[in-house]
Write an enzyme that holds these catalytic residues in place. Structure first.
Site, short mmCIF file in Angstrom:
data_model
loop_
_atom_site.label_atom_id
_atom_site.label_comp_id
_atom_site.label_asym_id
_atom_site.label_seq_id
_atom_site.Cartn_x
_atom_site.Cartn_y
_atom_site.Cartn_z
N GLY A 22 -12.00 4.45 13.96
CA GLY A 22 -13.17 5.20 14.38
C GLY A 22 -13.56 6.22 13.34
N PHE A 35 -12.96 9.48 13.02
CA PHE A 35 -11.99 10.43 12.51
C PHE A 35 -10.56 10.07 12.90
CE2 PHE A 35 -12.88 11.91 16.74
CZ PHE A 35 -11.72 12.49 17.19
N ARG A 76 -19.32 12.51 28.63
CA ARG A 76 -20.42 12.55 27.67
C ARG A 76 -20.48 11.35 26.72
NH1 ARG A 76 -21.71 18.04 24.90
NH2 ARG A 76 -19.91 17.49 23.62
N ASN A 103 -15.76 2.11 25.66
CA ASN A 103 -14.78 3.10 26.13
C ASN A 103 -14.19 2.76 27.49
OD1 ASN A 103 -14.86 4.66 23.84
ND2 ASN A 103 -16.44 6.06 24.60
#
Length: 496
Positions: A25, A27, A137, A143
């Site tokens: 991803g 980071f 969020r 996910n």
């Protein structure tokens, strides 16, 4: 997660052996390791070595949020966290071997039945997060993972924020983001997560994100403009019932006030569609935050029902990518008999008691983090207690093959009608009618502003008076029967 860049070399972590790369991803990278003791496969998310201080803080916040919430059966479990020898922070999580839902829908759209079985437990997970004061969020198909038992599990709280405080975390997944995310001042509220969950379910059914139009330009600016200006396109599938089209349109309404007030309200609408289609109704798992004295007992007119910890359904559970028609869980096939599983906080005196299901609407107080974490141990003990006798008991042909006939736990309750409001000075008087009155009817109403958490109250009258709220005052009303079943929400707004 994306795999566009090569993953960094996996770190050496004492007690774990590296197996392979799961994804990369912005980071962090995710690897599969084998834990030595206890021996099991785990997923370990490792921050990149050149991560900024703000990224490290975000990573730590994600670890803490997921640990707080991971007792929920539809949230990926966090096992531990630490810092590797090369000083990269890492997060050890439950390994979910099934492909995430982004992989699934890109192969082919999901069935209506499977989409509903996925949406309800994930809505319960989102409701649990909201009750804990946390906004996800970033709800999207990528996910939502699939556990070893074929159940959906929400992950990646990397840009989560509390419901009452802004977050410095940045980033969004544009195709599933609500209109308010693109304003001059970005806003997030529980109804923003409701929108994202609705957009995710739409995607599973459509095989593409809601405002992606095949054959036309689908750049970032195009998609954002459609999200902000266009009504939700209808799903072009004959097997999608009109009721589901309407529920998704409500969840993804452009105005926050027009959406479901809570993730729980969305879950209950999805349950009603299951009942309408004659499907087994998927339970909703939430925490029962009320004091023990207020929970009632098994003889309160059907509002509370005891159900075993282990339930076995004839369908593949929770949206699994399972082709077989049979999922083995034990000797007897028993359908859940209530719509909502409200899990009581842990009590040492009640550790061996059966799980209680309560069709409750209130329970808004925050549940203690430590108590929520301990619930995992209680649930696991319940599974062992419920499963072992069934496995060891001698076979009894009639009982073993018998299946309790499915019961639709959600009765069709009509919504209130003629909900209107009238300004009277600095107050607004809202009135409504009950199209099918029954003894014991009550009404759950909520006048929270769109940027506030819901704070429902109960009345037996068909009118309430609330303070006027600036330019617009809105009220949401739900009809509740004496047996705990409830209607869809109705909302009306009046200008100040």
């Amino acid at each position: 997660m994306s795999t566009r860049r090569p993953a960094a070399p996996p770190p050496e972590i004492p007690g774990f052996h590296y197996v392979d790369v799961l994804g990369s991803g912005g980071f962090a990278d995710v690897y599969r390791y084998e834990q030595e003791l206890p021996r099991r496969q785990v997923a370990i998310k490792v921050m990149l070595a050149d991560g900024a201080v703000s990224d490290a803080a975000q990573f730590t916040a994600e670890a803490n949020v997921m640990a707080m919430l991971s007792s929920h059966p539809a949230i990926v479990t966090v096992l531990q966290a630490g810092v590797a020898a090369d000083e990269r922070p890492y997060l050890v999580m439950e390994y979910c071997p099934g492909p995430n839902l982004q992989v699934r829908y890109r192969r082919e759209p999901l069935s209506v039945a499977e989409t509903l079985r996925i949406g309800i437990p994930i809505a319960g997970a989102v409701e649990t997060a909201h009750r804990a004061g946390v906004l996800h969020r970033d709800i999207k198909p990528a996910n939502i993972l699939v556990t070893e038992y074929g159940r959906p599990a929400l992950t990646d709280f990397g840009i989560a924020a509390t419901a009452h405080a802004p977050s410095e975390a940045t980033g969004m997944s544009i195709p599933w983001s609500p209109p308010e995310a693109f304003g001059d001042v970005q806003r997030s509220a529980p109804r923003s997560d409701v929108y994202q969950l609705g957009a995710t379910l739409y995607t599973l059914l459509a095989g593409r994100s809601p405002f992606e139009i095949p054959g036309r330009s689908n750049g970032t600016a195009d998609v954002v403009d459609r999200i902000q200006t266009l009504p939700l396109p209808r799903l072009d599938r004959p097997d999608v019932p009109e009721s589901l089209q309407e529920v998704l349109a409500k969840a993804m309404a452009r105005r926050m006030a027009d959406r479901h007030p809570t993730a729980l309200a969305l879950a209950r609408d999805l349950q009603r569609i299951q009942a309408e289609l004659g499907q087994t109704v998927t339970p909703i798992d939430i925490i029962d935050e009320r004091p023990v004295a207020e929970r009632g007992d098994d003889s309160d007119g059907g509002r509370t029902r005891v159900r075993g910890v282990v339930s076995i359904e004839p369908q593949a559970a929770g949206g699994a990518s399972v082709d077989a028609d049979t999922v083995l869980r034990g000797a007897v096939s028993i359908e859940p008999v209530d719509a909502t599983v409200i899990r009581p906080p842990y009590s040492a005196k009640k550790a061996d008691a059966p799980r209680t299901e309560i069709s409750a609407e209130s329970a808004r107080a925050r549940w203690p983090w430590i108590t929520a974490a301990v619930v995992v141990g209680v649930a696991a003990a319940g599974v062992v207690a419920a499963g072992v006798p069934a496995l060891l008991a001698p076979p009894e042909p009639q009982e073993t093959t018998a299946t309790i006939a499915p019961q639709d736990p959600v009765a069709v309750v009509p919504a209130v009608e003629q909900l209107t409001g009238e300004v009277a000075g600095d107050e607004v008087v809202f009135t409504w009618t009950n199209p099918d009155p029954e003894d014991g009817d009550s009404y759950i109403w909520d006048a929270a502003a769109i940027d506030e958490e819901p704070d429902p109250e109960v009345t037996e009258e068909t009118s309430v008076t609330v303070p006027a709220r600036g330019a617009q005052t809105c009220l949401t009303v739900t009809l509740r029967r004496a047996n705990g079943t409830s209607s869809a929400d109705e909302t009306a707004c009046v200008g100040g």
